[in-house]
Design a protein around this motif. Sequence first.
Motif, PDB file in Angstrom:
ATOM      1  N   ILE A 103      47.370  -1.481  69.164  1.00  0.00           N
ATOM      2  CA  ILE A 103      46.397  -0.636  69.749  1.00  0.00           C
ATOM      3  C   ILE A 103      44.874  -1.425  69.304  1.00  0.00           C
ATOM      4  CG2 ILE A 103      45.150   0.239  71.851  1.00  0.00           C
ATOM      5  CD1 ILE A 103      47.717   2.167  71.934  1.00  0.00           C
ATOM      6  N   ASN A 104      44.522  -2.717  70.159  1.00  0.00           N
ATOM      7  CA  ASN A 104      43.306  -3.276  69.185  1.00  0.00           C
ATOM      8  C   ASN A 104      41.880  -2.276  69.814  1.00  0.00           C
ATOM      9  OD1 ASN A 104      44.645  -5.637  68.158  1.00  0.00           O
ATOM     10  ND2 ASN A 104      45.093  -6.588  69.637  1.00  0.00           N
ATOM     11  N   ALA A 105      41.875  -1.386  69.877  1.00  0.00           N
ATOM     12  CA  ALA A 105      40.942   0.072  69.837  1.00  0.00           C
ATOM     13  C   ALA A 105      40.869   0.836  69.414  1.00  0.00           C
ATOM     14  CB  ALA A 105      40.224   0.233  72.112  1.00  0.00           C
ATOM     15  N   PRO A 106      39.742   1.801  69.390  1.00  0.00           N
ATOM     16  CA  PRO A 106      39.669   3.607  68.363  1.00  0.00           C
ATOM     17  C   PRO A 106      41.548   4.105  69.372  1.00  0.00           C
ATOM     18  CG  PRO A 106      37.989   2.184  68.145  1.00  0.00           C
ATOM     19  CD  PRO A 106      38.657   1.726  68.906  1.00  0.00           C
ATOM     20  N   ILE A 107      41.995   5.093  68.722  1.00  0.00           N
ATOM     21  CA  ILE A 107      42.769   5.859  69.364  1.00  0.00           C
ATOM     22  C   ILE A 107      42.151   7.168  69.585  1.00  0.00           C
ATOM     23  CG2 ILE A 107      45.002   6.788  69.092  1.00  0.00           C
ATOM     24  CD1 ILE A 107      44.827   3.666  69.786  1.00  0.00           C
ATOM     25  N   ASN A 108      42.362   7.618  71.158  1.00  0.00           N
ATOM     26  CA  ASN A 108      41.847   9.030  71.176  1.00  0.00           C
ATOM     27  C   ASN A 108      42.942   9.669  70.898  1.00  0.00           C
ATOM     28  OD1 ASN A 108      40.142  10.935  73.867  1.00  0.00           O
ATOM     29  ND2 ASN A 108      40.755  11.840  71.727  1.00  0.00           N
ATOM     30  N   ILE A 109      43.472  10.479  70.556  1.00  0.00           N
ATOM     31  CA  ILE A 109      44.399  11.635  71.047  1.00  0.00           C
ATOM     32  C   ILE A 109      44.303  13.017  71.660  1.00  0.00           C
ATOM     33  CG2 ILE A 109      46.162  10.614  69.810  1.00  0.00           C
ATOM     34  CD1 ILE A 109      46.128  12.675  67.641  1.00  0.00           C
ATOM     35  N   LEU A 110      45.346  14.169  72.006  1.00  0.00           N
ATOM     36  CA  LEU A 110      45.016  15.348  72.706  1.00  0.00           C
ATOM     37  C   LEU A 110      45.319  16.388  71.000  1.00  0.00           C
ATOM     38  CD1 LEU A 110      43.821  17.636  74.945  1.00  0.00           C
ATOM     39  CD2 LEU A 110      46.161  17.084  76.054  1.00  0.00           C
ATOM     40  N   LEU A 111      44.866  16.952  71.486  1.00  0.00           N
ATOM     41  CA  LEU A 111      44.698  18.010  70.069  1.00  0.00           C
ATOM     42  C   LEU A 111      46.315  18.804  70.002  1.00  0.00           C
ATOM     43  CD1 LEU A 111      41.459  19.756  69.277  1.00  0.00           C
ATOM     44  CD2 LEU A 111      42.555  18.576  68.114  1.00  0.00           C
ATOM     45  N   ASN A 112      47.132  19.758  69.164  1.00  0.00           N
ATOM     46  CA  ASN A 112      48.085  19.967  70.103  1.00  0.00           C
ATOM     47  C   ASN A 112      48.357  20.629  68.361  1.00  0.00           C
ATOM     48  OD1 ASN A 112      51.155  19.075  68.891  1.00  0.00           O
ATOM     49  ND2 ASN A 112      49.983  16.852  69.591  1.00  0.00           N
ATOM     50  N   GLY A 125      49.183  17.167  62.256  1.00  0.00           N
ATOM     51  CA  GLY A 125      48.599  17.294  60.845  1.00  0.00           C
ATOM     52  C   GLY A 125      46.981  18.301  61.139  1.00  0.00           C
ATOM     53  N   SER A 126      46.392  17.901  59.477  1.00  0.00           N
ATOM     54  CA  SER A 126      45.186  18.197  59.719  1.00  0.00           C
ATOM     55  C   SER A 126      44.317  16.808  59.933  1.00  0.00           C
ATOM     56  CB  SER A 126      45.153  18.173  58.218  1.00  0.00           C
ATOM     57  OG  SER A 126      45.314  16.831  57.451  1.00  0.00           O
ATOM     58  N   PHE A 127      42.983  17.401  59.947  1.00  0.00           N
ATOM     59  CA  PHE A 127      41.920  16.139  60.895  1.00  0.00           C
ATOM     60  C   PHE A 127      42.012  15.449  59.620  1.00  0.00           C
ATOM     61  CE2 PHE A 127      39.098  19.352  63.209  1.00  0.00           C
ATOM     62  CZ  PHE A 127      40.361  19.542  64.278  1.00  0.00           C
ATOM     63  N   ASP A 128      42.168  15.609  58.320  1.00  0.00           N
ATOM     64  CA  ASP A 128      42.392  14.402  57.699  1.00  0.00           C
ATOM     65  C   ASP A 128      43.178  13.289  57.594  1.00  0.00           C
ATOM     66  OD1 ASP A 128      40.249  15.200  55.996  1.00  0.00           O
ATOM     67  OD2 ASP A 128      41.321  16.806  54.439  1.00  0.00           O
ATOM     68  N   SER A 129      44.487  14.038  57.440  1.00  0.00           N
ATOM     69  CA  SER A 129      46.012  13.108  57.848  1.00  0.00           C
ATOM     70  C   SER A 129      45.590  12.370  59.330  1.00  0.00           C
ATOM     71  CB  SER A 129      47.227  14.281  58.422  1.00  0.00           C
ATOM     72  OG  SER A 129      47.264  15.138  58.700  1.00  0.00           O
ATOM     73  N   LEU A 130      45.315  13.249  60.162  1.00  0.00           N
ATOM     74  CA  LEU A 130      44.865  12.054  61.592  1.00  0.00           C
ATOM     75  C   LEU A 130      43.708  10.814  61.110  1.00  0.00           C
ATOM     76  CD1 LEU A 130      44.809  15.092  63.537  1.00  0.00           C
ATOM     77  CD2 LEU A 130      46.794  13.232  63.824  1.00  0.00           C
ATOM     78  N   ASP A 131      43.165  11.495  60.422  1.00  0.00           N
ATOM     79  CA  ASP A 131      42.053  10.078  60.045  1.00  0.00           C
ATOM     80  C   ASP A 131      42.837   8.263  59.420  1.00  0.00           C
ATOM     81  OD1 ASP A 131      38.883   9.359  60.266  1.00  0.00           O
ATOM     82  OD2 ASP A 131      38.926   9.813  57.483  1.00  0.00           O
ATOM     83  N   LYS A 132      43.401   9.788  58.236  1.00  0.00           N
ATOM     84  CA  LYS A 132      43.534   8.287  57.484  1.00  0.00           C
ATOM     85  C   LYS A 132      44.718   8.280  58.223  1.00  0.00           C
ATOM     86  CE  LYS A 132      43.822  11.060  53.302  1.00  0.00           C
ATOM     87  NZ  LYS A 132      43.552  11.951  51.583  1.00  0.00           N
TER      88      LYS A 132
END
Length: 136
Positions: free
Chosen positions: A60-69, A73-80
């Motif tokens: 997807i050619n835009a930043p992605i937003n997901i819902l926490l659940n 994984g950790s915030f760091d892994s999601l960032d990576k």
Amino acid sequence: MDINFVINARTCTYLLGEADEENLEIAIARGNAFAKAGADCVFIPGAKDEATISHLVKNINAPINILLNAGLGSFDSLDKMGVRRLSAGCYPARFIYSKIIDMADKLYNGDVSELTSHNFSSEKANDYFTKKVDIK
């Protein structure tokens, strides 16, 4: 109007559906259509596993937003992985409602100890939000 805001376009492909190949392709197509139309971010609630999230980020050619659940994984892994925004959704309200119900049950049974033994104050709230929120 000189107001900072984000257009966060939402597709609920996974919210009530299965995390299958068809829904993945639909989410990607919608996300790219939203981005092409000017969305700053694409919100895909219900995307829960790393493989799906990584595929969405890459396609997807835009930043992605997901819902926490709880399964993320950790915030760091999601960032990576490339996730750029996390939404708490209804979880804060559900958390507070559960606390209110617990407190109401105790109050009904004559136990006021938790209700009257906290250290919350307006001053504490104001101090917290002054430190945590960059208001411009």
